[in-house]
Design a protein around this motif. Structure first.
Motif, short mmCIF file in Angstrom:
data_model
loop_
_atom_site.label_atom_id
_atom_site.label_comp_id
_atom_site.label_asym_id
_atom_site.label_seq_id
_atom_site.Cartn_x
_atom_site.Cartn_y
_atom_site.Cartn_z
N TYR A 1 -4.85 6.58 3.24
CA TYR A 1 -6.19 6.02 3.34
C TYR A 1 -6.58 5.55 1.76
O TYR A 1 -6.58 6.77 1.10
N VAL A 2 -7.30 3.93 1.81
CA VAL A 2 -7.18 3.90 -0.32
C VAL A 2 -8.90 3.70 -0.22
O VAL A 2 -9.51 3.34 0.72
N ASN A 3 -8.96 3.73 -1.33
CA ASN A 3 -10.40 3.22 -1.66
C ASN A 3 -10.32 1.54 -1.87
O ASN A 3 -8.94 1.10 -2.84
N PHE A 4 -12.10 0.49 -1.62
CA PHE A 4 -11.31 -0.30 -2.34
C PHE A 4 -10.79 -0.67 -3.92
O PHE A 4 -9.87 -1.59 -4.11
N MET B 1 0.64 -1.12 -0.20
CA MET B 1 -0.34 -0.50 0.22
C MET B 1 0.92 0.89 -0.05
O MET B 1 2.46 1.01 0.58
N LYS B 2 0.56 2.06 -0.90
CA LYS B 2 1.44 3.33 -1.00
C LYS B 2 1.27 4.46 0.15
O LYS B 2 -0.18 4.34 0.74
N GLY B 3 2.04 4.84 0.75
CA GLY B 3 1.84 6.12 1.71
C GLY B 3 1.59 5.44 3.16
O GLY B 3 -0.19 4.54 3.42
N LYS B 4 2.32 5.75 4.53
CA LYS B 4 1.54 5.33 5.35
C LYS B 4 0.93 6.47 5.80
O LYS B 4 0.68 7.71 5.77
N GLY B 5 -0.69 5.30 6.76
CA GLY B 5 -1.37 6.41 7.39
C GLY B 5 -2.44 6.92 6.08
O GLY B 5 -3.22 7.30 6.65
N GLU C 1 -8.52 0.90 -5.33
CA GLU C 1 -7.18 1.52 -5.42
C GLU C 1 -6.35 0.68 -4.98
O GLU C 1 -5.61 -0.23 -5.58
N LEU C 2 -7.13 -0.27 -3.76
CA LEU C 2 -6.56 -1.27 -3.26
C LEU C 2 -6.52 -2.50 -4.08
O LEU C 2 -6.00 -3.69 -4.09
N MET C 3 -7.90 -3.08 -4.69
CA MET C 3 -7.60 -3.87 -5.83
C MET C 3 -6.60 -3.87 -7.31
O MET C 3 -6.43 -4.41 -6.80
N ALA C 4 -6.72 -2.15 -7.40
CA ALA C 4 -5.49 -1.98 -8.36
C ALA C 4 -4.16 -2.52 -8.10
O ALA C 4 -3.53 -2.39 -9.38
N GLU C 5 -3.80 -2.70 -6.70
CA GLU C 5 -1.98 -2.71 -6.36
C GLU C 5 -2.25 -4.27 -6.05
O GLU C 5 -1.37 -4.74 -6.14
N LEU C 6 -3.32 -4.72 -5.93
CA LEU C 6 -2.76 -6.27 -6.16
C LEU C 6 -3.05 -7.73 -6.88
O LEU C 6 -3.00 -6.90 -8.16
N PRO C 7 -1.83 -8.50 -7.34
CA PRO C 7 -1.49 -8.79 -7.93
C PRO C 7 -2.79 -9.96 -8.88
O PRO C 7 -3.60 -10.02 -7.81
N PRO C 8 -3.27 -9.75 -10.04
CA PRO C 8 -4.26 -10.39 -10.85
C PRO C 8 -4.46 -11.84 -10.46
O PRO C 8 -6.21 -11.57 -9.69
#
Length: 107
Positions: free
Chosen positions: A7-10, A1-5, A12-19
């Motif tokens: 907040y990311v929306n769902f 996850m980018k940047g400590k502290g 954004e979080l999904m986009a960071e996961l491997p397929p």
């Protein structure tokens, strides 16, 4: 996850996961929704004073199968059974195809 502290929306979080992880998360979310819907069917059955055995007898299936339906164990090929189940409870299954700007009710 980018940047400590931060907040990311769902999305954004999904986009960071491997397929492969995205697929597992999506499958898990689908299963959870199926279980929630199934639980709601169980609540309707109970409010109507019906037992799983009574519903099973009306459907011509086993009580164990009704239990599976109420735990979300329904495959897409079993939509007919689900429609009949809802019919026994006095409801009607509606299948909606949503195309964004157009919704179609599938009979």
């Amino acid at each position: 996850m980018k940047g400590k502290g931060r907040y990311v929306n769902f999305d954004e979080l999904m986009a960071e996961l491997p397929p492969e992880q995205r697929v597992r998360v999506e499958e898990g979310a689908e299963q959870l929704l199926a279980e929630v819907r199934a639980y709601r069917l169980s609540e309707v059955r109970q409010r109507q004073g019906l037992t799983q055995t009574q519903v099973a007898e009306r459907l011509g299936i086993s009580q164990a199968r009704v239990s599976e339906i109420e735990r979300g164990k329904v495959t897409r090929s079993e939509v007919d059974t689900l429609a009949r189940y809802i019919g026994v409870l006095g409801g009607e299954l509606e299948v909606i195809a949503n195309f964004g700007d157009e919704r179609l009710r599938i009979a």
